[in-house]
Design a protein around this motif. Structure first.
Motif, PDB file in Angstrom:
ATOM      1  N   ARG A   1       0.850  -1.199   0.000  1.00  0.00           N
ATOM      2  CA  ARG A   1       0.000   0.000   0.000  1.00  0.00           C
ATOM      3  C   ARG A   1       0.882   1.243   0.000  1.00  0.00           C
ATOM      4  NH1 ARG A   1      -2.321   3.851   3.182  1.00  0.00           N
ATOM      5  NH2 ARG A   1      -4.558   4.185   2.868  1.00  0.00           N
ATOM      6  N   LYS A   2       0.621   2.129  -0.920  1.00  0.00           N
ATOM      7  CA  LYS A   2       1.431   3.356  -0.997  1.00  0.00           C
ATOM      8  C   LYS A   2       0.563   4.576  -1.200  1.00  0.00           C
ATOM      9  CE  LYS A   2       5.881   1.902  -1.848  1.00  0.00           C
ATOM     10  NZ  LYS A   2       6.340   0.891  -2.778  1.00  0.00           N
ATOM     11  N   GLU A   3       0.858   5.599  -0.399  1.00  0.00           N
ATOM     12  CA  GLU A   3       0.134   6.848  -0.594  1.00  0.00           C
ATOM     13  C   GLU A   3       0.980   7.742  -1.485  1.00  0.00           C
ATOM     14  OE1 GLU A   3      -0.843   8.541   3.164  1.00  0.00           O
ATOM     15  OE2 GLU A   3      -2.019   6.789   3.758  1.00  0.00           O
TER      16      GLU A   3
ATOM     17  N   GLY B   1      18.340  12.592  -9.809  1.00  0.00           N
ATOM     18  CA  GLY B   1      19.186  12.975  -8.682  1.00  0.00           C
ATOM     19  C   GLY B   1      18.820  12.234  -7.413  1.00  0.00           C
ATOM     20  N   HIS B   2      17.591  11.707  -7.357  1.00  0.00           N
ATOM     21  CA  HIS B   2      17.111  11.193  -6.077  1.00  0.00           C
ATOM     22  C   HIS B   2      16.422   9.835  -6.161  1.00  0.00           C
ATOM     23  CE1 HIS B   2      18.494  14.955  -4.621  1.00  0.00           C
ATOM     24  NE2 HIS B   2      17.874  15.526  -5.631  1.00  0.00           N
ATOM     25  N   ASP B   3      16.623   9.156  -7.265  1.00  0.00           N
ATOM     26  CA  ASP B   3      16.115   7.799  -7.404  1.00  0.00           C
ATOM     27  C   ASP B   3      17.153   7.017  -8.209  1.00  0.00           C
ATOM     28  OD1 ASP B   3      13.414   5.999  -7.391  1.00  0.00           O
ATOM     29  OD2 ASP B   3      14.583   5.672  -9.210  1.00  0.00           O
ATOM     30  N   LEU B   4      17.593   5.907  -7.633  1.00  0.00           N
ATOM     31  CA  LEU B   4      18.708   5.175  -8.216  1.00  0.00           C
ATOM     32  C   LEU B   4      18.416   4.667  -9.626  1.00  0.00           C
ATOM     33  CD1 LEU B   4      21.492   4.552  -7.267  1.00  0.00           C
ATOM     34  CD2 LEU B   4      20.678   2.359  -6.388  1.00  0.00           C
TER      35      LEU B   4
ATOM     36  N   PHE C   1      12.040  -1.059 -17.179  1.00  0.00           N
ATOM     37  CA  PHE C   1      12.145  -1.103 -15.707  1.00  0.00           C
ATOM     38  C   PHE C   1      10.872  -0.533 -15.087  1.00  0.00           C
ATOM     39  CE2 PHE C   1      13.849   3.275 -16.012  1.00  0.00           C
ATOM     40  CZ  PHE C   1      13.323   3.877 -14.864  1.00  0.00           C
ATOM     41  N   VAL C   2      10.096   0.180 -15.885  1.00  0.00           N
ATOM     42  CA  VAL C   2       8.790   0.653 -15.416  1.00  0.00           C
ATOM     43  C   VAL C   2       7.770  -0.452 -15.716  1.00  0.00           C
ATOM     44  CG1 VAL C   2       7.007   2.418 -15.657  1.00  0.00           C
ATOM     45  CG2 VAL C   2       9.410   3.041 -15.791  1.00  0.00           C
ATOM     46  N   LEU C   3       7.003  -0.808 -14.691  1.00  0.00           N
ATOM     47  CA  LEU C   3       6.075  -1.926 -14.836  1.00  0.00           C
ATOM     48  C   LEU C   3       4.689  -1.447 -15.248  1.00  0.00           C
ATOM     49  CD1 LEU C   3       7.190  -3.820 -11.630  1.00  0.00           C
ATOM     50  CD2 LEU C   3       7.873  -4.275 -13.986  1.00  0.00           C
ATOM     51  N   GLY C   4       4.084  -2.200 -16.145  1.00  0.00           N
ATOM     52  CA  GLY C   4       2.769  -1.818 -16.649  1.00  0.00           C
ATOM     53  C   GLY C   4       1.688  -1.904 -15.595  1.00  0.00           C
ATOM     54  N   GLY C   5       1.862  -2.844 -14.661  1.00  0.00           N
ATOM     55  CA  GLY C   5       0.777  -3.114 -13.708  1.00  0.00           C
ATOM     56  C   GLY C   5       0.876  -2.361 -12.400  1.00  0.00           C
ATOM     57  N   PHE C   6       1.822  -1.450 -12.251  1.00  0.00           N
ATOM     58  CA  PHE C   6       1.944  -0.737 -10.974  1.00  0.00           C
ATOM     59  C   PHE C   6       1.713   0.753 -11.196  1.00  0.00           C
ATOM     60  CE2 PHE C   6       4.634   1.497  -7.813  1.00  0.00           C
ATOM     61  CZ  PHE C   6       3.943   1.115  -6.685  1.00  0.00           C
ATOM     62  N   GLY C   7       1.022   1.372 -10.266  1.00  0.00           N
ATOM     63  CA  GLY C   7       0.729   2.808 -10.392  1.00  0.00           C
ATOM     64  C   GLY C   7      -0.027   3.038 -11.699  1.00  0.00           C
TER      65      GLY C   7
ATOM     66  N   CYS D   1       1.498  10.315 -14.162  1.00  0.00           N
ATOM     67  CA  CYS D   1       2.571   9.587 -13.467  1.00  0.00           C
ATOM     68  C   CYS D   1       2.229   9.444 -11.991  1.00  0.00           C
ATOM     69  CB  CYS D   1       3.888  10.333 -13.589  1.00  0.00           C
ATOM     70  SG  CYS D   1       4.459  10.471 -15.272  1.00  0.00           S
ATOM     71  N   PHE D   2       2.433   8.233 -11.480  1.00  0.00           N
ATOM     72  CA  PHE D   2       2.238   8.035 -10.039  1.00  0.00           C
ATOM     73  C   PHE D   2       3.578   8.236  -9.344  1.00  0.00           C
ATOM     74  CE2 PHE D   2       2.691   5.146  -6.377  1.00  0.00           C
ATOM     75  CZ  PHE D   2       1.781   5.745  -5.538  1.00  0.00           C
ATOM     76  N   THR D   3       3.575   9.060  -8.311  1.00  0.00           N
ATOM     77  CA  THR D   3       4.806   9.249  -7.535  1.00  0.00           C
ATOM     78  C   THR D   3       4.524   9.359  -6.045  1.00  0.00           C
ATOM     79  OG1 THR D   3       6.718  10.661  -7.152  1.00  0.00           O
ATOM     80  CG2 THR D   3       4.770  11.766  -7.987  1.00  0.00           C
ATOM     81  N   THR D   4       5.468   8.811  -5.281  1.00  0.00           N
ATOM     82  CA  THR D   4       5.363   8.956  -3.827  1.00  0.00           C
ATOM     83  C   THR D   4       6.252  10.121  -3.379  1.00  0.00           C
ATOM     84  OG1 THR D   4       7.086   7.261  -3.697  1.00  0.00           O
ATOM     85  CG2 THR D   4       4.834   6.558  -3.244  1.00  0.00           C
ATOM     86  N   ARG D   5       7.010  10.667  -4.339  1.00  0.00           N
ATOM     87  CA  ARG D   5       7.945  11.736  -3.989  1.00  0.00           C
ATOM     88  C   ARG D   5       7.751  12.997  -4.832  1.00  0.00           C
ATOM     89  NH1 ARG D   5      12.762  10.576  -1.745  1.00  0.00           N
ATOM     90  NH2 ARG D   5      12.890  12.822  -1.690  1.00  0.00           N
ATOM     91  N   PRO D   6       6.551  13.610  -4.748  1.00  0.00           N
ATOM     92  CA  PRO D   6       6.326  14.811  -5.552  1.00  0.00           C
ATOM     93  C   PRO D   6       7.206  15.977  -5.105  1.00  0.00           C
ATOM     94  CG  PRO D   6       4.538  14.505  -3.994  1.00  0.00           C
ATOM     95  CD  PRO D   6       5.399  13.276  -3.907  1.00  0.00           C
ATOM     96  N   ASP D   7       7.764  15.871  -3.901  1.00  0.00           N
ATOM     97  CA  ASP D   7       8.660  16.926  -3.410  1.00  0.00           C
ATOM     98  C   ASP D   7       9.834  17.141  -4.360  1.00  0.00           C
ATOM     99  OD1 ASP D   7       9.299  14.250  -2.565  1.00  0.00           O
ATOM    100  OD2 ASP D   7      11.028  15.093  -1.536  1.00  0.00           O
ATOM    101  N   THR D   8      10.212  16.090  -5.090  1.00  0.00           N
ATOM    102  CA  THR D   8      11.404  16.170  -5.953  1.00  0.00           C
ATOM    103  C   THR D   8      11.077  16.678  -7.357  1.00  0.00           C
ATOM    104  OG1 THR D   8      11.085  13.907  -6.714  1.00  0.00           O
ATOM    105  CG2 THR D   8      12.471  14.195  -4.764  1.00  0.00           C
ATOM    106  N   ASN D   9       9.836  17.093  -7.547  1.00  0.00           N
ATOM    107  CA  ASN D   9       9.373  17.339  -8.914  1.00  0.00           C
ATOM    108  C   ASN D   9      10.056  18.484  -9.657  1.00  0.00           C
ATOM    109  OD1 ASN D   9       6.813  17.615 -11.056  1.00  0.00           O
ATOM    110  ND2 ASN D   9       7.283  15.580 -10.277  1.00  0.00           N
TER     111      ASN D   9
ATOM    112  N   ALA E   1       3.515   4.779 -15.620  1.00  0.00           N
ATOM    113  CA  ALA E   1       4.323   5.896 -16.120  1.00  0.00           C
ATOM    114  C   ALA E   1       5.026   6.537 -14.929  1.00  0.00           C
ATOM    115  CB  ALA E   1       3.436   6.928 -16.798  1.00  0.00           C
ATOM    116  N   VAL E   2       6.304   6.858 -15.108  1.00  0.00           N
ATOM    117  CA  VAL E   2       7.100   7.393 -14.010  1.00  0.00           C
ATOM    118  C   VAL E   2       7.671   8.740 -14.409  1.00  0.00           C
ATOM    119  CG1 VAL E   2       9.230   7.027 -12.691  1.00  0.00           C
ATOM    120  CG2 VAL E   2       7.743   5.103 -13.170  1.00  0.00           C
ATOM    121  N   VAL E   3       7.680   9.668 -13.434  1.00  0.00           N
ATOM    122  CA  VAL E   3       8.360  10.918 -13.692  1.00  0.00           C
ATOM    123  C   VAL E   3       9.784  10.741 -13.161  1.00  0.00           C
ATOM    124  CG1 VAL E   3       7.171  11.893 -11.653  1.00  0.00           C
ATOM    125  CG2 VAL E   3       8.449  13.403 -13.168  1.00  0.00           C
ATOM    126  N   GLY E   4      10.771  10.867 -14.055  1.00  0.00           N
ATOM    127  CA  GLY E   4      12.151  10.540 -13.725  1.00  0.00           C
ATOM    128  C   GLY E   4      12.859  11.672 -13.003  1.00  0.00           C
TER     129      GLY E   4
END
Ligand code: ANZ
Length: 837
Positions: A238-240, A365-368, A350-356, A259-267, A359-362
């Motif tokens: 579960r992720k908010e 600097g802060h995600d490996l 590396f981005v999975l179709g079934g999660f979120g 895009c689903f993100t748990t870290r919008p602070d880094t946007n 689509a990921v916002v890259g």
């Protein structure tokens, strides 16, 4: 004497050895008497002990089974002696791949190999004296059992929780068969090492996701190892977070990528977007439906090739850590509303179709993973967080990627904030502007239960000539697994080769009707067996309400730590579903659970035939006897740790039991070990009762055995006088759960053939007996040990006198000369500490 609270309608309880009496009463406020409304004997305390039922493999019982079986058997025997009503069933998780694969190799029908394996297991288990309730034995491949597995499917179907949809499966093109995830090793088929691909097939699913929140909350109710609870939580995942919308530029019709993100602070540090190959926008580009202005055709072709290539990879492979990132640019850009920055849209697996949202916002600097991707394709890296060290230099190496903590920089209105505060502030901002919406996502997916396999329970569905599914009627259950099947893999479900199966369907449902040819995942069979145990011969219902109420929930479950995540999740899901249908009255099936460690080979490695380090329990039983095998495994170390086999230590346990025999045998007794009570030995015996009792309750079998050994040492050295017959029996009662055969034999030699030690009462220890008469109080000066006092146990409360005596000790006097006492600390019966200056 019982005291009452002045509550109306309260209950109070009397306990004796095996029963609890409940008195419901009313206390009159006006008169001081009690009206007893009802008296009910609630019977002995029940104890449902569950052993994770084994897969009856052709290689027979192994020492790992013996470990957990013995541990539970000790608890079972101990609880029975304590007067509890124990339920300790056994059965067989008998459907599954190994028997089917063996059949493919040898042509021998799985039912034949399975029943032979079960016979071997039974013989072996009986030889080690596990006190199972054999009357309740069950086997999942038995039609009497899978009748109810199929009933469960139909219940779920009726409630809309079993449904069909297209889904991806692991497919081995060489074996022409579907593989379970565990059968795919590094992207290759476990059996033939051919590259496994993903294939779309219409499959049946159970809607476990309906229970996702309850599956999280329920974990608060159970006594399980924390790590196991955490694994459940990770699986549910579960992720908010927040879904941020980005407009694609340069496309005529409006295109939005969310895009689903748990870290919008880094946007403010976002420099690209990455889509899963399955993402709708990526698919549109691959099909050439949307073309970028520059190099449109070539780009679409490149995206198409990439999307097709990734379809051949398994999800596990795509997620593998440290894998070199691959990807392709779509030619399109989106605008980051926060700072107006134009950012490119890529596709990567590396981005999975079934999660979120797929689509990921890259934010490299802060995600490996984003950093690795940016490095691979030369994309910008912007720092928006600084660590405590304040280093604001550009991020150029993986070890500089600042993931978890720090202060925001280069982020306008977020600058100077901690990450946590910045996340909330950014979410508020994005929602206010209408650029994003807070969401909760889960990793948990619905449970794909279709298997294109033979050796499993047929899915109880039939299709009309138009291909519409209908449930098999209840009167046709069990919907039998046909026998006339060619199980050699041909790329289709083996059941399709059965004439009888098709004829049966047409006879019962009509011309042109076809059965569902897939069978159920064996996890379905093994996720409700603990309910059926209570009433395995019931042919009217999966178990009667009374039996279920009598025994469930399971009080204690012992199961290995491997492969438990799904089994526990599925079992909990079924329990909650059946509760909602009114069949069960509890939320969680397993109240307390513990895991046994692995028994390793003498070389310290995992036992395996190829390494030649397998210990066969039959050999140990033959050479040393079952009691030695049991006791040795329990003495190896704490139950939950991995332990290596030690051949010499087995012989040590054998010698210990020989010494016990000698001490209790007629010969030894004649030489003076019988008769007058030896008070010192008797005292140790009472201490041993207490210790063994406490240790079994805490599953500390190794230390319980050590206490028995300590007692035997003392018994040998204090030959005269020894123990009386009754006292010897007390000792044997402590030994019997561990060594049931020797315990019983020796007890019968003393108490006669009628005596059954396993049905006798657990001995009680007397507080008076175990009390030490003299205690040692250590004396410290400024925290350093300077002397000892021997104090009568009944004098320990007299603080003044003890401190007085402490001050008289010569070494204490020496350390006190010329000093003054600032403080005196006395911990009753243990320590005097004098603080001086
Ligand atoms: C931007 C971002 C910045 C993210 C950052 C993380 C760190 P965790 O990381 O486990 O909390 N994500 C979202 N959808 C994904 C998908 N379909 N496949 C792979 N990764 C996906 O999970 C949430 C994060 O996983 C999301 O937050 C997203 O990357 C990534 F400094 O967005 B994050």
């Amino acid at each position: 004497m019982v005291t009452f609270s002045k509550d109306i309608g309260s209950s109070f309880f009397f306990k004796n050895r095996s029963s609890v009496w409940e008195f419901r009463c009313e206390f009159s406020h006006l008169q001081s008497w009690v009206i007893i409304l009802s008296m009910r004997k609630s019977g002995p305390q029940k104890q449902y002990l569950l052993f994770a039922f084994p897969y009856p493999s052709g290689s027979g019982l192994h020492v790992g089974h013996v470990e957990s079986m013995t541990a539970l058997d000790i608890v079972a025997r101990f609880c029975r002696m304590q007067g509890k009503e124990v339920f300790f069933p056994i059965g067989w998780d008998a459907f599954g791949l190994p028997a089917e694969n063996y059949a493919i190799k040898t042509g021998i029908h799985p039912s034949e190999t399975t029943s032979k394996a079960i016979e071997t297991f039974k013989r072996q288990i009986k030889s080690i004296g596990v006190s199972y309730d054999w009357d309740n034995e069950l086997s999942t491949c038995d039609p009497d059992y899978y009748h109810w597995t199929q009933w469960l499917f139909l219940e779920l179907y009726e409630k809309g929780l079993a449904y069909q949809k297209e889904g991806k499966v692991n497919w081995c093109p060489s074996c022409q068969t579907v593989l379970a995830n565990e059968q795919v090793v590094e992207g290759k088929c476990e059996r033939c090492e051919h590259q496994v691909i993903q294939k779309d097939l219409k499959q049946w699913y159970f809607k476990i996701t309906d229970y996702k929140d309850e599956l999280i909350e329920g974990l608060d109710e159970v006594d399980w190892p924390e790590a196991t609870k955490q694994q459940q939580l990770n699986w549910i995942g579960r992720k908010e977070g927040i879904n941020i919308e980005y407009q694609v530029e340069g496309v005529s019709a409006q295109q939005v990528i969310t895009c689903f993100t748990t870290r919008p602070d880094t946007n403010f540090g976002a420099t690209f977007i990455v889509l899963a190959p399955e993402h709708e926008f990526a698919q549109k580009v691959a099909r050439g439906e949307i073309k970028p202005d520059r190099d449109g055709d070539a780009t679409c072709l490149a995206v198409k090739a990439y999307v097709e290539k990734s379809a051949r990879k398994t999800e596990l492979e795509r997620q593998a850590e440290g894998r070199k990132k691959s990807g392709v640019f779509t030619g399109f850009y989106v605008k980051n509303n926060l700072n107006g920055r134009k950012i490119p849209v890529w596709v990567s697996d590396f981005v999975l179709g079934g999660f979120g949202t797929g689509a990921v916002v890259g934010v490299p600097g802060h995600d490996l993973r984003d950093f690795e991707f940016a490095q691979e394709f030369g994309l910008d890296v912007v720092r928006v967080v600084v660590a405590k060290d304040g280093d604001e230099s550009p991020i150029t190496r993986t070890d500089q990627v600042q993931e978890d903590e720090g202060i925001m920089v280069n982020s306008e209105f977020l600058n100077g904030l901690e990450i946590k505060t910045a996340i909330t502030k950014m979410m508020d901002h994005l929602e206010e502007k209408g650029w994003g919406k807070r969401v909760v996502t889960y990793r948990l997916r619905d449970w794909l239960i279709s298997r294109q396999r033979y050796w499993g329970a047929p899915i109880p569905i039939v299709y009309d000539p138009d291909g519409n599914p209908h449930p098999v009627k209840e009167e046709h259950l069990p919907w039998l697994l046909p026998d006339d099947v060619d199980f050699n893999p041909k790329g289709k479900s083996p059941l399709e080769s059965s004439r009888e199966f098709i004829e049966r369907t047409e006879r019962l449902y009509g011309q042109g009707w076809r059965p569902e040819f897939d069978t159920m995942d064996t996890f379905v069979d093994s996720s409700w067996y603990y309910l059926r145990y209570t009433d395995p011969d019931n042919d009217q219902e999966f178990a009667s309400k009374e039996k279920l109420a009598q025994w469930l929930p399971v009080d204690f479950y012992m199961i290995g730590p491997e492969h438990i995540v799904l089994h526990l999740l599925y079992s909990r899901f079924f329990t909650k579903f059946l509760r909602d249908q009114g069949y069960l009255k509890f939320n969680e099936p397993f109240i307390k659970m513990r895991h046994q460690g692995m028994i390793l080979g003498p070389d310290g490695r995992k036992m395996s035939k190829s390494k030649g380090n397998v210990i066969n329990p039959d050999d140990v039983v033959e050479k040393f006897g079952a009691d030695t095998l049991r006791m040795y495994e329990m003495f190896m170390g704490p139950i939950e740790t991995d332990k290596a086999w030690n051949v010499n230590a087995v012989a040590g346990i054998f010698r210990f039991l020989e010494r016990v025999k000698k001490l209790t045998s007629g010969e030894a007794k004649k030489s003076g070990k019988k008769g007058t009570t030896n008070t010192q030995l008797l005292k140790l015996l009472h201490q041993t009762i207490k210790k063994v009792e406490e240790d079994i309750a805490q599953l500390k079998f190794n230390t319980a055995i050590a206490a028995l050994m300590k007692f035997v040492n003392a018994w040998e050295s204090q030959a005269d006088p020894g123990l009386t017959d009754d006292e010897v029996i007390v000792f044997l009662k402590l030994l019997a759960p561990f060594a049931p055969f020797i315990g019983q034999d020796l007890a019968q030699d003393i108490a006669g053939q009628e005596f059954n030690i396993h049905e006798s009462d657990w001995p009680s220890w007397e507080a008076e007996m175990i009390k030490e008469k003299v205690v040692t109080v250590v004396v410290q000066v400024n925290g350093k040990l300077r002397g000892e006092l021997k104090v009568e146990a009944d004098q320990v409360a007299d603080q003044d006198s003890i401190i007085e005596q402490a001050l008289e000790l010569p070494r204490v006097k020496k350390w006190m000369t010329g000093k003054q006492i600032i403080k005196q600390i006395y911990i009753q019966g243990k320590i005097v500490n004098l603080v001086v200056k």
